[in-house]
Write an enzyme that holds these catalytic residues in place. Sequence first.
Site, short mmCIF file in Angstrom:
data_model
loop_
_atom_site.label_atom_id
_atom_site.label_comp_id
_atom_site.label_asym_id
_atom_site.label_seq_id
_atom_site.Cartn_x
_atom_site.Cartn_y
_atom_site.Cartn_z
N VAL A 145 -42.68 11.10 -95.20
CA VAL A 145 -42.52 11.22 -93.75
C VAL A 145 -43.49 10.25 -93.10
CG1 VAL A 145 -42.66 12.76 -91.75
CG2 VAL A 145 -41.93 13.67 -93.98
N CYS A 146 -43.01 9.56 -92.07
CA CYS A 146 -43.86 8.70 -91.26
C CYS A 146 -44.49 7.61 -92.13
CB CYS A 146 -44.90 9.56 -90.54
SG CYS A 146 -45.74 8.77 -89.15
N THR A 147 -45.79 7.40 -92.03
CA THR A 147 -46.45 6.35 -92.81
C THR A 147 -46.64 6.73 -94.27
OG1 THR A 147 -48.63 7.15 -92.13
CG2 THR A 147 -47.64 5.38 -90.82
#
Length: 258
Positions: A145-147
């Site tokens: 998720v995300c970075t």
Amino acid sequence: MTGSTHSATRRTVLRGTAALTAATGLTAVASPAHAAPAKPGGEGPRVGVLLYDGYSLLDPTGPAEVLSRVPGATVTMVAERRGPVRTDTGDVAVVAERSLDEVDRLDVVLVPGAGNRGTVAAMENQTLLRWIRHMNRRTRFTTSVCTGSLVLAAAGLLDGRRATTYWASAEYLEKTFDVRYVPERFVESGKFITAAGVSAGLDMALRLAARLTDDDTARAIQLAVEYDPRPPYDAGDARRASPELKARALKILADSQV
């Protein structure tokens, strides 16, 4: 509210619970506060959510909410050491129930994202990267998720693949690694499923739930957690945001992190 009204309301709730129990064949069993309750079945997918200092709170907990509803699934928070691990704001901690060396096989690994400090530290943490690579050898799905996709890329797992990440990290992902950024809520590339920023982890988790079971089960889970987003502002898509709004968003993030 009067005592009788309160009692009547409580009885109504309990009747609803009893009806649900009868319909599903499940039995509620009291368990000690300090003990992890046994889940019915428990023969489903084993999901490990990696925690590391400075992660963003919703990145692991949003998907965990969804995936813990997959029939028979177990979801475990894992970190270098057991115990509380703090978020990027420093205000909240989630407890890791297992250390890395206590987990040697998982069906699903989920790597959350973090602020700049947490992401960079995770990308440089060889202990974390070795564990992710080791787990990946036997996972059915390796996700982020995300970075968190930057951490997967740093582990060498996304070479030559399509992936997504937080919108402000897209250019870095493509320039630093052999990865093609795709601006979608989540992107599937073989067994790798990456999600865009923070809230996109919920979308990814529902897709993963479907892959682990079927579409009807994923739909039921979506309804069970009442995930029907209707935000008061239409400002969540970086592709349509002004430079001024992007700058303010990044400043808010930076100012809130420790």
